[in-house]
Design a protein around this motif. Structure first.
Motif, PDB file in Angstrom:
ATOM      1  N   UNK A  53       0.838  -1.202   0.000  1.00 32.72           N
ATOM      2  CA  UNK A  53       0.000   0.000   0.000  1.00 32.72           C
ATOM      3  C   UNK A  53       0.870   1.248   0.000  1.00 32.72           C
ATOM      4  N   UNK A  54       2.033   1.139   0.651  1.00 35.89           N
ATOM      5  CA  UNK A  54       2.987   2.244   0.690  1.00 35.89           C
ATOM      6  C   UNK A  54       4.345   1.706   0.259  1.00 35.89           C
ATOM      7  N   UNK A  55       4.946   2.362  -0.720  1.00 31.14           N
ATOM      8  CA  UNK A  55       6.256   1.940  -1.198  1.00 31.14           C
ATOM      9  C   UNK A  55       7.308   2.337  -0.177  1.00 31.14           C
ATOM     10  N   UNK A  56       8.101   1.385   0.327  1.00 33.42           N
ATOM     11  CA  UNK A  56       9.179   1.738   1.258  1.00 33.42           C
ATOM     12  C   UNK A  56      10.173   2.678   0.575  1.00 33.42           C
ATOM     13  N   UNK A  57      10.425   3.812   1.182  1.00 34.28           N
ATOM     14  CA  UNK A  57      11.280   4.839   0.581  1.00 34.28           C
ATOM     15  C   UNK A  57      12.680   4.300   0.319  1.00 34.28           C
ATOM     16  N   UNK A  58      13.226   3.543   1.266  1.00 38.36           N
ATOM     17  CA  UNK A  58      14.579   3.033   1.065  1.00 38.36           C
ATOM     18  C   UNK A  58      14.654   2.098  -0.140  1.00 38.36           C
ATOM     19  N   UNK A  59      13.644   1.292  -0.339  1.00 34.01           N
ATOM     20  CA  UNK A  59      13.612   0.384  -1.496  1.00 34.01           C
ATOM     21  C   UNK A  59      13.445   1.195  -2.783  1.00 34.01           C
ATOM     22  N   UNK A  60      12.609   2.210  -2.758  1.00 34.11           N
ATOM     23  CA  UNK A  60      12.410   3.054  -3.943  1.00 34.11           C
ATOM     24  C   UNK A  60      13.713   3.720  -4.367  1.00 34.11           C
ATOM     25  N   UNK A  61      14.465   4.217  -3.410  1.00 32.37           N
ATOM     26  CA  UNK A  61      15.741   4.875  -3.713  1.00 32.37           C
ATOM     27  C   UNK A  61      16.738   3.866  -4.285  1.00 32.37           C
ATOM     28  N   UNK A  62      16.828   2.695  -3.657  1.00 32.56           N
ATOM     29  CA  UNK A  62      17.750   1.661  -4.140  1.00 32.56           C
ATOM     30  C   UNK A  62      17.410   1.214  -5.560  1.00 32.56           C
ATOM     31  N   UNK A  63      16.121   1.004  -5.820  1.00 31.14           N
ATOM     32  CA  UNK A  63      15.700   0.574  -7.153  1.00 31.14           C
ATOM     33  C   UNK A  63      15.925   1.676  -8.191  1.00 31.14           C
ATOM     34  N   UNK A  64      15.616   2.913  -7.824  1.00 28.03           N
ATOM     35  CA  UNK A  64      15.826   4.034  -8.753  1.00 28.03           C
ATOM     36  C   UNK A  64      17.295   4.145  -9.149  1.00 28.03           C
ATOM     37  N   UNK A  65      18.167   4.004  -8.155  1.00 26.09           N
ATOM     38  CA  UNK A  65      19.608   4.055  -8.444  1.00 26.09           C
ATOM     39  C   UNK A  65      20.039   2.869  -9.301  1.00 26.09           C
ATOM     40  N   UNK A  66      19.596   1.677  -8.922  1.00 22.16           N
ATOM     41  CA  UNK A  66      19.980   0.470  -9.640  1.00 22.16           C
ATOM     42  C   UNK A  66      19.509   0.490 -11.078  1.00 22.16           C
ATOM     43  N   UNK A  67      18.292   0.961 -11.302  1.00 19.20           N
ATOM     44  CA  UNK A  67      17.707   0.987 -12.647  1.00 19.20           C
ATOM     45  C   UNK A  67      18.112   2.245 -13.423  1.00 19.20           C
ATOM     46  N   UNK A  68      18.847   3.141 -12.763  1.00 19.57           N
ATOM     47  CA  UNK A  68      19.225   4.419 -13.381  1.00 19.57           C
ATOM     48  C   UNK A  68      17.986   5.135 -13.912  1.00 19.57           C
ATOM     49  N   UNK A  69      16.972   5.191 -13.035  1.00 22.98           N
ATOM     50  CA  UNK A  69      15.686   5.768 -13.401  1.00 22.98           C
ATOM     51  C   UNK A  69      15.225   6.718 -12.309  1.00 22.98           C
ATOM     52  N   UNK A  70      15.814   7.907 -12.231  1.00 20.99           N
ATOM     53  CA  UNK A  70      15.478   8.824 -11.143  1.00 20.99           C
ATOM     54  C   UNK A  70      14.040   9.347 -11.172  1.00 20.99           C
ATOM     55  N   UNK A  71      13.380   9.232 -12.299  1.00 17.21           N
ATOM     56  CA  UNK A  71      12.011   9.728 -12.385  1.00 17.21           C
ATOM     57  C   UNK A  71      11.090   8.888 -11.552  1.00 17.21           C
TER      58      UNK A  71
END
Length: 71
Positions: A53-71
């Motif tokens: 229901x809520x995206x964990x912020x730490x996971x979102x940041x890690x995935x954004x960095x890993x996927x090179x997708x800051x948007x």
């Protein structure tokens, strides 16, 4: 048909992982992504199927960095 649920095919996190896997084979599976960022495969599955229901912020940041997708 593949192992990914059809519900997850419209999820932005799944599509970003698939896109990033074009240049990094290690990102082609939820298991390997989970290992890389140090979370459970179940966490990645829930993110990609919008089960959280809520995206964990730490996971979102890690995935954004890993996927090179800051948007």
């Amino acid at each position: 048909m593949g192992r990914d649920a059809s519900k997850s095919s419209e999820n932005v996190w799944r599509s970003k992982r698939i896109e990033a896997a074009k240049w990094n084979d290690a990102l082609s599976s939820q298991d390997s992504v989970a290992d890389i960022i140090g979370v459970s495969r179940d966490t990645i599955r829930r993110v990609e199927t919008s089960a959280n229901k809520v995206m964990p912020v730490d996971v979102a940041v890690l995935l954004s960095d890993l996927y090179n997708a800051p948007e």
